[in-house]
Design an enzyme around this catalytic site. Structure first.
Site, PDB file in Angstrom:
ATOM      1  N   ASN A   8       0.979  -1.154  -0.298  1.00  0.00           N
ATOM      2  CA  ASN A   8      -0.020   0.057   0.023  1.00  0.00           C
ATOM      3  C   ASN A   8       1.050   1.475  -0.002  1.00  0.00           C
ATOM      4  O   ASN A   8       1.573   1.641   0.916  1.00  0.00           O
ATOM      5  CB  ASN A   8      -0.675  -0.031   1.176  1.00  0.00           C
ATOM      6  CG  ASN A   8      -1.724   1.273   1.510  1.00  0.00           C
ATOM      7  OD1 ASN A   8      -1.729   2.244   0.523  1.00  0.00           O
ATOM      8  ND2 ASN A   8      -2.329   1.543   2.769  1.00  0.00           N
ATOM      9  N   TRP A   9       0.974   1.918  -1.189  1.00  0.00           N
ATOM     10  CA  TRP A   9       1.935   3.040  -1.191  1.00  0.00           C
ATOM     11  C   TRP A   9       1.377   4.253  -0.604  1.00  0.00           C
ATOM     12  O   TRP A   9       1.881   5.245  -0.648  1.00  0.00           O
ATOM     13  CB  TRP A   9       2.304   3.434  -2.803  1.00  0.00           C
ATOM     14  CG  TRP A   9       2.815   1.907  -3.380  1.00  0.00           C
ATOM     15  CD1 TRP A   9       3.597   0.976  -2.721  1.00  0.00           C
ATOM     16  CD2 TRP A   9       3.012   1.787  -4.997  1.00  0.00           C
ATOM     17  NE1 TRP A   9       4.024   0.156  -3.732  1.00  0.00           N
ATOM     18  CE2 TRP A   9       3.731   0.788  -5.062  1.00  0.00           C
ATOM     19  CE3 TRP A   9       2.705   2.420  -6.007  1.00  0.00           C
ATOM     20  CZ2 TRP A   9       4.168   0.016  -6.078  1.00  0.00           C
ATOM     21  CZ3 TRP A   9       2.919   1.956  -7.306  1.00  0.00           C
ATOM     22  CH2 TRP A   9       3.602   0.708  -7.287  1.00  0.00           C
ATOM     23  N   LYS A  10      -0.041   4.226  -0.210  1.00  0.00           N
ATOM     24  CA  LYS A  10      -0.384   5.319   0.235  1.00  0.00           C
ATOM     25  C   LYS A  10      -0.450   6.795  -0.525  1.00  0.00           C
ATOM     26  O   LYS A  10      -0.261   6.580  -2.128  1.00  0.00           O
ATOM     27  CB  LYS A  10      -0.104   5.691   1.821  1.00  0.00           C
ATOM     28  CG  LYS A  10      -0.148   4.575   2.487  1.00  0.00           C
ATOM     29  CD  LYS A  10      -0.070   4.874   3.981  1.00  0.00           C
ATOM     30  CE  LYS A  10      -0.021   3.316   4.715  1.00  0.00           C
ATOM     31  NZ  LYS A  10      -0.098   3.508   6.154  1.00  0.00           N
ATOM     32  N   HIS A  92      -9.501   1.218   5.496  1.00  0.00           N
ATOM     33  CA  HIS A  92      -8.140   0.993   5.931  1.00  0.00           C
ATOM     34  C   HIS A  92      -8.502   2.043   7.141  1.00  0.00           C
ATOM     35  O   HIS A  92      -8.954   3.145   7.227  1.00  0.00           O
ATOM     36  CB  HIS A  92      -7.280   1.675   4.829  1.00  0.00           C
ATOM     37  CG  HIS A  92      -5.884   1.740   5.416  1.00  0.00           C
ATOM     38  ND1 HIS A  92      -5.269   2.868   6.083  1.00  0.00           N
ATOM     39  CD2 HIS A  92      -4.846   0.986   5.116  1.00  0.00           C
ATOM     40  CE1 HIS A  92      -4.207   2.791   6.355  1.00  0.00           C
ATOM     41  NE2 HIS A  92      -3.659   1.470   5.831  1.00  0.00           N
ATOM     42  N   GLU A  94      -6.449   4.562   7.926  1.00  0.00           N
ATOM     43  CA  GLU A  94      -6.606   5.961   7.788  1.00  0.00           C
ATOM     44  C   GLU A  94      -7.973   6.635   7.238  1.00  0.00           C
ATOM     45  O   GLU A  94      -8.107   7.721   7.427  1.00  0.00           O
ATOM     46  CB  GLU A  94      -5.595   6.358   6.761  1.00  0.00           C
ATOM     47  CG  GLU A  94      -4.078   6.306   7.616  1.00  0.00           C
ATOM     48  CD  GLU A  94      -2.919   5.672   6.667  1.00  0.00           C
ATOM     49  OE1 GLU A  94      -2.801   5.509   5.515  1.00  0.00           O
ATOM     50  OE2 GLU A  94      -2.048   4.993   7.460  1.00  0.00           O
ATOM     51  N   GLU A 165      -5.147  -5.002  10.838  1.00  0.00           N
ATOM     52  CA  GLU A 165      -4.148  -3.971  11.080  1.00  0.00           C
ATOM     53  C   GLU A 165      -4.650  -3.262  12.230  1.00  0.00           C
ATOM     54  O   GLU A 165      -5.350  -2.334  12.381  1.00  0.00           O
ATOM     55  CB  GLU A 165      -4.140  -3.179   9.675  1.00  0.00           C
ATOM     56  CG  GLU A 165      -3.694  -3.879   8.552  1.00  0.00           C
ATOM     57  CD  GLU A 165      -3.449  -2.779   7.447  1.00  0.00           C
ATOM     58  OE1 GLU A 165      -2.328  -2.864   7.044  1.00  0.00           O
ATOM     59  OE2 GLU A 165      -4.186  -1.819   7.312  1.00  0.00           O
ATOM     60  N   GLY A 171       2.440   2.289  10.696  1.00  0.00           N
ATOM     61  CA  GLY A 171       3.287   3.614  10.618  1.00  0.00           C
ATOM     62  C   GLY A 171       3.930   3.902  11.800  1.00  0.00           C
ATOM     63  O   GLY A 171       4.651   4.981  11.725  1.00  0.00           O
ATOM     64  N   SER A 207       3.308  -1.884  10.340  1.00  0.00           N
ATOM     65  CA  SER A 207       4.774  -1.999  10.693  1.00  0.00           C
ATOM     66  C   SER A 207       5.596  -3.091  10.217  1.00  0.00           C
ATOM     67  O   SER A 207       6.503  -3.734  10.832  1.00  0.00           O
ATOM     68  CB  SER A 207       5.128  -1.554  12.009  1.00  0.00           C
ATOM     69  OG  SER A 207       5.090  -0.071  12.520  1.00  0.00           O
ATOM     70  N   GLY A 228       2.836  -1.189   4.534  1.00  0.00           N
ATOM     71  CA  GLY A 228       2.872   0.031   4.072  1.00  0.00           C
ATOM     72  C   GLY A 228       4.342   0.863   3.656  1.00  0.00           C
ATOM     73  O   GLY A 228       4.951   0.394   2.370  1.00  0.00           O
ATOM     74  N   GLY A 229       4.711   1.613   4.623  1.00  0.00           N
ATOM     75  CA  GLY A 229       6.184   1.963   4.546  1.00  0.00           C
ATOM     76  C   GLY A 229       7.252   1.262   3.630  1.00  0.00           C
ATOM     77  O   GLY A 229       7.799   1.747   2.757  1.00  0.00           O
TER      78      GLY A 229
HETATM   79  P1  PGA Z   1       2.780   0.370   7.565  1.00  0.00           P
HETATM   80  O1  PGA Z   1       1.364   0.515   6.849  1.00  0.00           O
HETATM   81  O2  PGA Z   1       3.579  -1.050   7.137  1.00  0.00           O
HETATM   82  O3  PGA Z   1       3.515   1.743   7.118  1.00  0.00           O
HETATM   83  O4  PGA Z   1       2.631   0.359   9.171  1.00  0.00           O
HETATM   84  C1  PGA Z   1       0.683  -0.608   6.674  1.00  0.00           C
HETATM   85  C2  PGA Z   1      -0.742  -0.124   6.200  1.00  0.00           C
HETATM   86  O5  PGA Z   1      -0.923   1.007   6.278  1.00  0.00           O
HETATM   87  O6  PGA Z   1      -1.388  -0.900   5.618  1.00  0.00           O
END
Ligand code: PGA
Length: 245
Positions: A8-10, A92, A94, A165, A171, A207, A228-229
């Protein structure tokens, strides 16, 4: 069932950055794993073109709860399908916490995805205060229930992917312990089996990196990872893919 590694590149990247990232990733043999990439929506077509020679999947990060019309800024399920998306993130953390999407909105988005033959990744997880007050499983059940309560909800959910999650792990650099994640994954599978749903992939996210991925993937309750990251770094994401032999 092959394990799934999803990135997930956000809201990150440019066409140049994405070209470089995908070109590097494609050097990695990834036959043992299902790969799903979630670029920002302006780069869906660009990413799709880069993936033309491989059977990796394209996913969108968001979908509108509406079909079409006067909804400025929204992207519909039909448009995502038209762009070649097979998957979409729904719920998600966010979206739930920054954009205040509630369970009803998440369930609507889920049903729009299914309507357009896009597999939803239903993201669920507790906040830190919910964890600290031992509400985790209750929150998970509530978030699952909002989809199960849709007309034919169990049937729809049977073809989805679940991503557990924990909100506090996303993050933050602090993932859940494998032991705690396994408890939640086993609970999700048990709850869903009561509705006749079996074999649904349950991914862990929060994470995940190249150092902790293997220990999650070794567990039979963990059917893959939503990253994510670390998915923005080709070397890290390749190391994560390599954990699946
Ligand atoms: P993260 O994000 O790996 O940066 O914690 C995961 C996600 O938001 O799906």
């Amino acid at each position: 069932m092959k394990k799934i590694i999803a990135g997930n590149w956000k809201m990150n990247g440019t066409s140049a950055v994405i070209t470089e990232l995908v070109t590097s990733l494609l050097q990695q043999e990834a036959t043992a794993v299902e790969v799903v990439l979630f670029p920002p929506s302006p780069y869906l077509s660009h990413t799709k073109r880069l993936l033309a020679q491989v059977n990796w999947h394209l996913g969108a990060q968001n979908i509108s709860q509406f079909d079409n019309g006067a909804y400025t800024g929204e992207v519909s399920g039909a448009m995502l399908r038209d762009l070649g998306c097979n998957y979409v993130l729904v719920g998600h953390s966010e979206r739930r916490h920054v954009f205040l999407e509630d369970d009803v909105c998440v369930a609507r988005k889920f049903s729009k995805a299914v309507l357009h033959k896009i597999v939803p990744f239903l993201c669920i997880g507790e906040t830190v205060s919910e964890r600290d007050t031992q509400q985790t499983l209750k929150v998970i059940d509530r978030q699952l229930q909002s989809v199960l309560d849709l007309p034919k909800g169990a049937e729809l959910l049977a073809n989805a992917v679940i991503a557990y999650e924990p909100v506090w792990a996303i993050g933050s650099g602090q993932s859940a312990s494998v032991k705690d994640a396994v408890v939640v994954h086993a609970h999700i599978k048990e709850q869903l089996s009561a509705y006749g749903i079996s074999n649904i992939p349950v991914l862990y996210g929060g994470s995940v990196n190249e150092l902790n991925a293997a220990e999650f993937l070794e567990c039979e309750e963990v059917d893959g990872l939503l990253v994510g990251g670390a998915s923005l770094d080709a070397n890290k994401f390749m190391e994560i893919m390599k954990c699946i032999k």
